[in-house]
Design a protein around this motif. Sequence first.
Motif, PDB file in Angstrom:
ATOM      1  N   MET A 138       0.907  -1.049   0.108  1.00  0.00           N
ATOM      2  CA  MET A 138       0.043   0.036  -0.019  1.00  0.00           C
ATOM      3  C   MET A 138       0.804   1.141  -0.061  1.00  0.00           C
ATOM      4  O   MET A 138       2.096   1.091   0.702  1.00  0.00           O
ATOM      5  CB  MET A 138      -1.007  -0.028   1.161  1.00  0.00           C
ATOM      6  CG  MET A 138      -1.626  -1.231   1.393  1.00  0.00           C
ATOM      7  SD  MET A 138      -3.007  -1.183   2.691  1.00  0.00           S
ATOM      8  CE  MET A 138      -2.013  -1.457   3.902  1.00  0.00           C
TER       9      MET A 138
ATOM     10  N   VAL B 206      -8.115  16.696  -0.306  1.00  0.00           N
ATOM     11  CA  VAL B 206      -8.404  15.954  -1.517  1.00  0.00           C
ATOM     12  C   VAL B 206      -9.454  16.451  -2.266  1.00  0.00           C
ATOM     13  O   VAL B 206      -9.319  16.050  -3.402  1.00  0.00           O
ATOM     14  CB  VAL B 206      -8.597  14.515  -0.925  1.00  0.00           C
ATOM     15  CG1 VAL B 206      -7.409  13.851  -0.308  1.00  0.00           C
ATOM     16  CG2 VAL B 206     -10.009  14.335  -0.372  1.00  0.00           C
ATOM     17  N   GLY B 207     -10.267  17.276  -1.671  1.00  0.00           N
ATOM     18  CA  GLY B 207     -11.240  18.023  -2.510  1.00  0.00           C
ATOM     19  C   GLY B 207     -10.445  18.994  -3.718  1.00  0.00           C
ATOM     20  O   GLY B 207     -11.150  19.378  -4.874  1.00  0.00           O
TER      21      GLY B 207
ATOM     22  N   ARG C 167      -3.557  12.796  -7.487  1.00  0.00           N
ATOM     23  CA  ARG C 167      -3.989  11.463  -7.233  1.00  0.00           C
ATOM     24  C   ARG C 167      -4.035  10.428  -8.146  1.00  0.00           C
ATOM     25  O   ARG C 167      -3.992   9.292  -7.981  1.00  0.00           O
ATOM     26  CB  ARG C 167      -5.138  11.945  -6.154  1.00  0.00           C
ATOM     27  CG  ARG C 167      -5.904  10.518  -5.504  1.00  0.00           C
ATOM     28  CD  ARG C 167      -6.859  10.826  -4.752  1.00  0.00           C
ATOM     29  NE  ARG C 167      -8.124  11.687  -5.451  1.00  0.00           N
ATOM     30  CZ  ARG C 167      -8.687  10.995  -6.368  1.00  0.00           C
ATOM     31  NH1 ARG C 167      -8.533   9.878  -6.569  1.00  0.00           N
ATOM     32  NH2 ARG C 167      -9.615  11.853  -7.054  1.00  0.00           N
ATOM     33  N   ARG C 168      -5.064  10.814  -9.125  1.00  0.00           N
ATOM     34  CA  ARG C 168      -5.352   9.848 -10.168  1.00  0.00           C
ATOM     35  C   ARG C 168      -4.355   9.268 -10.834  1.00  0.00           C
ATOM     36  O   ARG C 168      -4.347   7.946 -11.163  1.00  0.00           O
ATOM     37  CB  ARG C 168      -6.607  10.830 -11.047  1.00  0.00           C
ATOM     38  CG  ARG C 168      -7.479   9.460 -11.916  1.00  0.00           C
ATOM     39  CD  ARG C 168      -8.662  10.426 -12.156  1.00  0.00           C
ATOM     40  NE  ARG C 168      -9.243  11.459 -11.425  1.00  0.00           N
ATOM     41  CZ  ARG C 168      -9.276  12.847 -11.545  1.00  0.00           C
ATOM     42  NH1 ARG C 168      -8.899  13.106 -12.671  1.00  0.00           N
ATOM     43  NH2 ARG C 168      -9.888  13.439 -10.523  1.00  0.00           N
TER      44      ARG C 168
ATOM     45  N   GLU D 184      -2.696   6.787  -8.576  1.00  0.00           N
ATOM     46  CA  GLU D 184      -3.526   5.680  -8.361  1.00  0.00           C
ATOM     47  C   GLU D 184      -3.358   4.730  -9.559  1.00  0.00           C
ATOM     48  O   GLU D 184      -3.119   3.402  -9.300  1.00  0.00           O
ATOM     49  CB  GLU D 184      -5.005   6.048  -8.344  1.00  0.00           C
ATOM     50  CG  GLU D 184      -5.321   6.275  -6.877  1.00  0.00           C
ATOM     51  CD  GLU D 184      -6.817   6.971  -6.541  1.00  0.00           C
ATOM     52  OE1 GLU D 184      -7.414   7.274  -7.777  1.00  0.00           O
ATOM     53  OE2 GLU D 184      -7.435   6.664  -5.611  1.00  0.00           O
ATOM     54  N   ASN D 185      -3.242   5.223 -10.859  1.00  0.00           N
ATOM     55  CA  ASN D 185      -3.314   4.500 -11.844  1.00  0.00           C
ATOM     56  C   ASN D 185      -2.037   3.677 -12.040  1.00  0.00           C
ATOM     57  O   ASN D 185      -1.901   2.666 -12.440  1.00  0.00           O
ATOM     58  CB  ASN D 185      -3.777   5.493 -13.277  1.00  0.00           C
ATOM     59  CG  ASN D 185      -5.099   5.716 -13.191  1.00  0.00           C
ATOM     60  OD1 ASN D 185      -5.954   4.928 -12.449  1.00  0.00           O
ATOM     61  ND2 ASN D 185      -5.216   6.933 -13.700  1.00  0.00           N
TER      62      ASN D 185
ATOM     63  N   LEU E 258      -1.649   0.948  -9.550  1.00  0.00           N
ATOM     64  CA  LEU E 258      -2.335  -0.075  -9.836  1.00  0.00           C
ATOM     65  C   LEU E 258      -1.813  -1.058 -10.817  1.00  0.00           C
ATOM     66  O   LEU E 258      -1.610  -2.254 -10.645  1.00  0.00           O
ATOM     67  CB  LEU E 258      -3.799   0.410 -10.368  1.00  0.00           C
ATOM     68  CG  LEU E 258      -5.175  -0.437  -9.870  1.00  0.00           C
ATOM     69  CD1 LEU E 258      -5.330  -0.617  -8.495  1.00  0.00           C
ATOM     70  CD2 LEU E 258      -6.192  -0.091 -10.718  1.00  0.00           C
TER      71      LEU E 258
ATOM     72  N   PHE F 109      -1.508  -0.408  -4.085  1.00  0.00           N
ATOM     73  CA  PHE F 109      -3.058   0.187  -3.650  1.00  0.00           C
ATOM     74  C   PHE F 109      -2.594   1.358  -3.013  1.00  0.00           C
ATOM     75  O   PHE F 109      -1.932   1.728  -1.999  1.00  0.00           O
ATOM     76  CB  PHE F 109      -3.376  -1.036  -2.950  1.00  0.00           C
ATOM     77  CG  PHE F 109      -4.855  -0.549  -2.382  1.00  0.00           C
ATOM     78  CD1 PHE F 109      -6.038  -0.661  -3.137  1.00  0.00           C
ATOM     79  CD2 PHE F 109      -5.240   0.034  -0.958  1.00  0.00           C
ATOM     80  CE1 PHE F 109      -7.466  -0.455  -2.771  1.00  0.00           C
ATOM     81  CE2 PHE F 109      -6.243   0.243  -0.636  1.00  0.00           C
ATOM     82  CZ  PHE F 109      -7.489   0.042  -1.395  1.00  0.00           C
ATOM     83  N   VAL F 110      -3.368   2.676  -3.431  1.00  0.00           N
ATOM     84  CA  VAL F 110      -3.085   4.061  -2.641  1.00  0.00           C
ATOM     85  C   VAL F 110      -4.268   4.144  -1.529  1.00  0.00           C
ATOM     86  O   VAL F 110      -5.321   3.981  -1.738  1.00  0.00           O
ATOM     87  CB  VAL F 110      -3.187   4.913  -3.821  1.00  0.00           C
ATOM     88  CG1 VAL F 110      -3.066   6.346  -3.013  1.00  0.00           C
ATOM     89  CG2 VAL F 110      -2.352   4.616  -4.877  1.00  0.00           C
ATOM     90  N   LEU F 111      -3.801   4.568  -0.356  1.00  0.00           N
ATOM     91  CA  LEU F 111      -4.716   4.802   0.792  1.00  0.00           C
ATOM     92  C   LEU F 111      -4.707   6.497   0.719  1.00  0.00           C
ATOM     93  O   LEU F 111      -3.374   6.969   0.805  1.00  0.00           O
ATOM     94  CB  LEU F 111      -4.131   4.391   1.890  1.00  0.00           C
ATOM     95  CG  LEU F 111      -4.114   2.820   1.982  1.00  0.00           C
ATOM     96  CD1 LEU F 111      -3.501   2.467   3.355  1.00  0.00           C
ATOM     97  CD2 LEU F 111      -5.543   2.266   2.038  1.00  0.00           C
ATOM     98  N   ILE F 112      -5.681   6.996   0.530  1.00  0.00           N
ATOM     99  CA  ILE F 112      -5.782   8.518   0.425  1.00  0.00           C
ATOM    100  C   ILE F 112      -6.043   9.053   1.763  1.00  0.00           C
ATOM    101  O   ILE F 112      -6.955   8.278   2.666  1.00  0.00           O
ATOM    102  CB  ILE F 112      -6.940   8.926  -0.497  1.00  0.00           C
ATOM    103  CG1 ILE F 112      -6.708   8.272  -1.883  1.00  0.00           C
ATOM    104  CG2 ILE F 112      -6.869  10.440  -0.636  1.00  0.00           C
ATOM    105  CD1 ILE F 112      -8.064   8.365  -2.698  1.00  0.00           C
ATOM    106  N   THR F 113      -5.534   9.882   2.222  1.00  0.00           N
ATOM    107  CA  THR F 113      -5.864  10.458   3.364  1.00  0.00           C
ATOM    108  C   THR F 113      -5.943  11.687   3.313  1.00  0.00           C
ATOM    109  O   THR F 113      -5.149  12.669   2.450  1.00  0.00           O
ATOM    110  CB  THR F 113      -4.828  10.113   4.584  1.00  0.00           C
ATOM    111  OG1 THR F 113      -3.504  10.535   4.363  1.00  0.00           O
ATOM    112  CG2 THR F 113      -4.783   8.681   4.794  1.00  0.00           C
ATOM    113  N   ASP F 114      -6.582  12.704   4.250  1.00  0.00           N
ATOM    114  CA  ASP F 114      -6.555  14.242   4.376  1.00  0.00           C
ATOM    115  C   ASP F 114      -6.459  14.821   5.542  1.00  0.00           C
ATOM    116  O   ASP F 114      -7.285  14.330   6.607  1.00  0.00           O
ATOM    117  CB  ASP F 114      -8.258  14.546   3.802  1.00  0.00           C
ATOM    118  CG  ASP F 114      -8.324  15.995   3.307  1.00  0.00           C
ATOM    119  OD1 ASP F 114      -8.015  16.843   4.317  1.00  0.00           O
ATOM    120  OD2 ASP F 114      -9.043  16.377   2.471  1.00  0.00           O
TER     121      ASP F 114
END
Lengths: 335, 335
Positions: free
Chosen positions: B61, B69-70, B78-79, B82-83, B86, B91-96
């Motif tokens: 991870m 993140v907004g 982020r995108r 992630e891509n 993958l 696997f990306v764990l997003i946090t804010d």
Amino acid sequence: MATIRDVAKIAEVSVSTVSLAFSSPGRVSPRTLEKIRAAATAVGYVADPLAQSLARGRSRMIGFVVGNVGNPFFGDIRRELENYALEHEHFVLITDSSGKTDRERDLIEHLIGLKIAGLALAPSSFGPDYVNFVESIKVPMVCFDQKVAGIERDFVGSDNFLAGAMLTEHLLQLGHRRIAFIAGPQHMHTASERYRGFVETMASAGVEVNPNYVVDGQFTRSAGYEAAMRLLIQPERPTAILGANNAVALAALQAMQELGFSCPDDISLAMIDNVQWSSVITPRITMVVQDTLQLGNIIARRLLHRITDPHAASEPPQDFVLAPKFVPGNSCRRI
Amino acid sequence: MATIRDVAKIAEVSVSTVSLAFSSPGRVSPRTLEKIRAAATAVGYVADPLAQSLARGRSRMIGFVVGNVGNPFFGDIRRELENYALEHEHFVLITDSSGKTDRERDLIEHLIGLKIAGLALAPSSFGPDYVNFVESIKVPMVCFDQKVAGIERDFVGSDNFLAGAMLTEHLLQLGHRRIAFIAGPQHMHTASERYRGFVETMASAGVEVNPNYVVDGQFTRSAGYEAAMRLLIQPERPTAILGANNAVALAALQAMQELGFSCPDDISLAMIDNVQWSSVITPRITMVVQDTLQLGNIIARRLLHRITDPHAASEPPQDFVLAPKFVPGNSCRRI
DNA sequence: GATAATGATCGAACCGGTTCGATAAAGTCG
DNA sequence: CGACTTTATCGAACCGGTTCGATCATTATC
């Protein structure tokens, strides 16, 4: 990193006693508890969450799965959930499916592999396969935003029929009759309900809906733009456009600007759902917004209830439906 | 759930051989490999990621920690991450962190507890304590957006000096001399560099900067609004305002609208960084944008290089600085 | 044909916790 | 005071994998 065995050795007790001391301090004598705590601080012991999750079969993490974490609607909900979870010593793992059902499924399976304690899911799809998949998830969960027929889980969302009806009624009251509707994907509950709100309110007022005035915007910017263009090139143009979500409505505004129409002088515009910088968009769009903070709060409470209360599993799923709020702008004129 | 021991029993081999068969298939004879694979599919065996992480001491991870993140800027990055992750089975764990340094620290410690393989961090703070904390992180990591003095890690970001300079030059070329600057928090590298770009370009052109024209907008909407108001009520108003980021610039636009000023007729406006619906904001703001996709791509590649390549640990940290792009709008007029 | 190198497989220890039944000491009761 | 609970603690098994040294059967080398 210090392990539980280090602590046990220093405190001169068994490993199991140390474990017990942290999980239920009341069941350990005050004297040994003290010894253990002292030993733990001395070596800086912190339990390894991974080992705990493996042994317990569940972690203290909550999965949050939506189609677009950048959407401020989901952002508000996420923030509420994070704050509430944090207060209850849970940790939110945010994931983004980009609206793709396959990706969503992968993410959820991944999260389950991580033995998450609970799941907050904004469903991205529908249909028997999808329902089966969601129903197969045995983790405590709360669905939100999109109500999916057949999924027997807690649901938290807004009254989308009302949202559509409110704006329609508003336009009717201003004297509009030629009202166009840019719809979303009809298999989505939110989209079909909003549309139903439009249609039924028109019917109640005895105003016929011109079939040419109903176009499909797919809830996306690009499809919304195309749909709006289709409306604007008609010889008998609508006097008002109602966008089923923010993306299609703003795409319509863009289309209007590009063709040289003025809003609201030539055409009025109203939309469902807010966007971030709506106050600097000219004109300010009249809209109906969801109470995202309240939605997030309910989702958080309900999910943590299901997670922490052992009796919760037997409680039947429940729907929580909130009324949306009307926010007047200056994008709709009286005619 | 089937475990590795179930598979071992069915395939009539030892547990360690099954483990070996999955981690390095080449070191197992074709015959047994086949038996093991057949047994695995028969019982639907999938390795438990938690147990793997515990045993290996690291997971697959990747932690992604940002202040919001907004924000579409972070969303694009982020995108991309992630891509790319993958594709490499991560696997990306997003946090804010909501911009809060304490929260950020908690999140990072949590992620490290989960034995993440790597970390992508948009630093939220600065100063010795913060630097010490970040330097203490032993996980492979890449910092981005905010360059922090003292942090010896890979960094990916934009040339913020250039961003400030480009817009200043543009306004100068249009004939503006009374140019105001709504600055960000000067302890942030992005903010100070943008400011420096403004100041030095003005100096190069031999135009003096009126100290009353430099106000602090803190990169936030509310502070930006206040700062803009301060500019607008001056007897000798600036002819142009340069916002150091999107939030302060749009807040300035709102302030102008509320006071009845027209943009660009009364005052020109330019900003650094895009926002989501900028094309429907009237007027379209002239801006300089960062190449978020490219930034995200570099971050992803660099981080996965550090994660997967065993020699990477010895490579010295490197800075990747991209040039921003000028996007003309119609918010700046020639005077 | 004896010896060394190679390859496949295995057993056992380990990662760092939890949990449950057993045991011994202390407390309760008639 | 003996029988019965209750309370504190412990040992061992377990969660589900990885890893490393040992073993033994082959194959290569001289």
